[in-house]
Every structure is written in structure tokens, then in C-alpha cells.
Scaffold this motif. Sequence first.
Motif, mmCIF file in Angstrom:
data_model
loop_
_atom_site.group_PDB
_atom_site.id
_atom_site.type_symbol
_atom_site.label_atom_id
_atom_site.label_comp_id
_atom_site.label_asym_id
_atom_site.label_seq_id
_atom_site.Cartn_x
_atom_site.Cartn_y
_atom_site.Cartn_z
ATOM 1 N N ILE A 96 1.091 -0.780 -0.109
ATOM 2 C CA ILE A 96 -0.237 0.234 0.228
ATOM 3 C C ILE A 96 0.808 1.038 -0.150
ATOM 4 N N ASN A 97 1.900 1.240 0.672
ATOM 5 C CA ASN A 97 3.047 2.681 1.133
ATOM 6 C C ASN A 97 3.213 2.502 -0.527
ATOM 7 N N THR A 98 3.601 1.571 -1.392
ATOM 8 C CA THR A 98 4.370 1.778 -2.484
ATOM 9 C C THR A 98 3.590 2.674 -3.202
ATOM 10 N N ALA A 99 2.923 1.981 -3.147
ATOM 11 C CA ALA A 99 1.538 2.940 -4.454
ATOM 12 C C ALA A 99 1.214 3.899 -3.983
ATOM 13 N N LEU A 100 1.035 4.699 -2.553
ATOM 14 C CA LEU A 100 0.691 5.678 -2.038
ATOM 15 C C LEU A 100 1.838 6.852 -2.761
ATOM 16 N N ALA A 101 2.862 6.222 -2.585
ATOM 17 C CA ALA A 101 4.525 7.583 -2.500
ATOM 18 C C ALA A 101 3.916 8.154 -4.421
ATOM 19 N N ALA B 283 -6.918 10.991 -6.159
ATOM 20 C CA ALA B 283 -8.075 10.354 -5.600
ATOM 21 C C ALA B 283 -8.054 8.668 -5.229
ATOM 22 N N PHE B 284 -7.087 8.074 -5.552
ATOM 23 C CA PHE B 284 -6.743 6.916 -4.994
ATOM 24 C C PHE B 284 -6.153 6.788 -3.284
ATOM 25 N N ARG B 285 -5.337 8.044 -2.676
ATOM 26 C CA ARG B 285 -5.327 8.465 -1.124
ATOM 27 C C ARG B 285 -6.057 8.310 -0.739
ATOM 28 N N PRO B 286 -7.084 8.151 -0.616
ATOM 29 C CA PRO B 286 -7.917 8.156 0.939
ATOM 30 C C PRO B 286 -8.569 6.213 0.886
ATOM 31 N N LEU B 287 -8.407 5.781 -0.625
ATOM 32 C CA LEU B 287 -8.499 4.626 -0.511
ATOM 33 C C LEU B 287 -7.817 3.531 0.390
ATOM 34 N N LEU B 288 -6.783 4.388 -0.834
ATOM 35 C CA LEU B 288 -5.037 4.030 0.072
ATOM 36 C C LEU B 288 -4.654 3.620 1.514
ATOM 37 N N GLU B 289 -4.692 5.269 2.243
ATOM 38 C CA GLU B 289 -4.489 5.405 3.020
ATOM 39 C C GLU B 289 -5.701 4.224 4.750
ATOM 40 N N GLY B 290 -6.504 4.054 4.070
ATOM 41 C CA GLY B 290 -7.394 3.829 5.038
ATOM 42 C C GLY B 290 -7.049 1.959 4.833
ATOM 43 N N GLY B 291 -6.400 1.598 4.248
ATOM 44 C CA GLY B 291 -6.585 0.059 4.171
ATOM 45 C C GLY B 291 -4.981 0.132 5.514
ATOM 46 N N LEU B 292 -4.036 1.030 5.798
ATOM 47 C CA LEU B 292 -3.343 1.170 6.476
ATOM 48 C C LEU B 292 -3.675 0.777 8.078
ATOM 49 N N THR B 293 -4.775 1.176 7.916
ATOM 50 C CA THR B 293 -5.653 0.942 9.190
ATOM 51 C C THR B 293 -5.908 -0.266 9.487
ATOM 52 N N THR C 20 -11.341 -3.303 4.354
ATOM 53 C CA THR C 20 -10.923 -1.919 3.699
ATOM 54 C C THR C 20 -10.202 -2.399 2.966
ATOM 55 N N ARG C 21 -8.563 -3.405 3.849
ATOM 56 C CA ARG C 21 -7.038 -2.987 3.596
ATOM 57 C C ARG C 21 -7.146 -4.117 2.127
ATOM 58 N N MET C 22 -8.295 -5.572 1.674
ATOM 59 C CA MET C 22 -8.365 -5.854 0.947
ATOM 60 C C MET C 22 -8.392 -4.797 0.076
ATOM 61 N N GLN C 23 -9.137 -4.150 0.057
ATOM 62 C CA GLN C 23 -10.273 -3.272 -1.096
ATOM 63 C C GLN C 23 -8.915 -2.268 -1.166
ATOM 64 N N ALA C 24 -7.837 -1.658 -0.174
ATOM 65 C CA ALA C 24 -6.543 -0.795 -0.304
ATOM 66 C C ALA C 24 -5.410 -2.221 -1.414
ATOM 67 N N LEU C 25 -5.673 -3.171 -1.340
ATOM 68 C CA LEU C 25 -4.089 -3.967 -1.917
ATOM 69 C C LEU C 25 -4.780 -3.741 -3.188
ATOM 70 N N THR C 26 -5.787 -4.810 -3.793
ATOM 71 C CA THR C 26 -6.497 -4.641 -5.039
ATOM 72 C C THR C 26 -6.223 -3.066 -5.387
ATOM 73 N N ALA C 27 -6.827 -1.996 -5.326
ATOM 74 C CA ALA C 27 -6.560 -0.897 -6.052
ATOM 75 C C ALA C 27 -4.816 -0.363 -5.622
ATOM 76 N N ALA C 28 -4.105 -0.612 -4.894
ATOM 77 C CA ALA C 28 -2.623 -0.765 -4.966
ATOM 78 C C ALA C 28 -2.335 -1.504 -6.337
ATOM 79 N N ALA C 29 -2.511 -2.631 -5.865
ATOM 80 C CA ALA C 29 -2.021 -3.973 -7.044
ATOM 81 C C ALA C 29 -2.572 -3.194 -8.264
#
Length: 107
Positions: free
Chosen positions: A59-64, A69-79, A87-96
Motif C-alpha cells: 500500500i505504501n509503495t502505491a501511495l508514493a 483520488a486514490f489516496r483515501p482508499l489506500l490510506e484506509g487500508g493502512l489501518t 478495507t485493507r483488501m480493497q486497498a491492496l486491490t487498488a494498489a495492485a
Amino acid sequence: MPAEHKISDPAQGKRTLRYAAKALGLPREVWASRDKLGFASPVPAWLNSTLAGWADAQINTALADAPAAFRPLLEGGLTPGSRFDRTRMQALTAAAWFSNQTVQAAA
């Protein structure tokens, strides 16, 4: 699905499946039973324990490089969430997906 087939009473869950089972001639014990239990996927638990470090790194790699528009979804996956929280699975899917788009754009 037509509105008349949608569930209006939560106690009648899986109504369409029950009607189909009844129409197929399955015994009443099968289609009228209320003791059926769902299956909770172990993936959220894995992502919050054994695979937490890996998930955070992805998730952090994708956040960089992620667009705003993607940041809230990705940041939500860090909790870490509950065992039913996706939420974390959705963030990982978006990151991939985002990482794949970045690789394709670079090619």
C-alpha cells in the motif's frame, strides 16, 4: 433481479435460492432450514497479522505515486480492521491495479 424477488424480511435470507431448492424437489429440511452459516474468509485476519507488513509495504509503495483520488482508499487500508472488514483488501486491490497501470504506462 425483479423487485418481487428481493428480500424484504431479513429472516427470509436467500429466498430465491430457497424457492429454487423447493422447485427442484429438495426436502423441506434442506430449503427451510435456518441453521445455515456463512463462511468468513480468513484473508482479513491474515492481512492484519501474518501478512500485515507485506500489506503495508504494498500500500505504501502505491501511495508514493498515487493520484489524489486514490489516496483515501489506500490510506484506509493502512489501518487494521475487524475480521470482517474488507478495507485493507480493497486497498491492496487498488494498489495492485495502480501498480499494474504504472508498469504498463512505462512500457
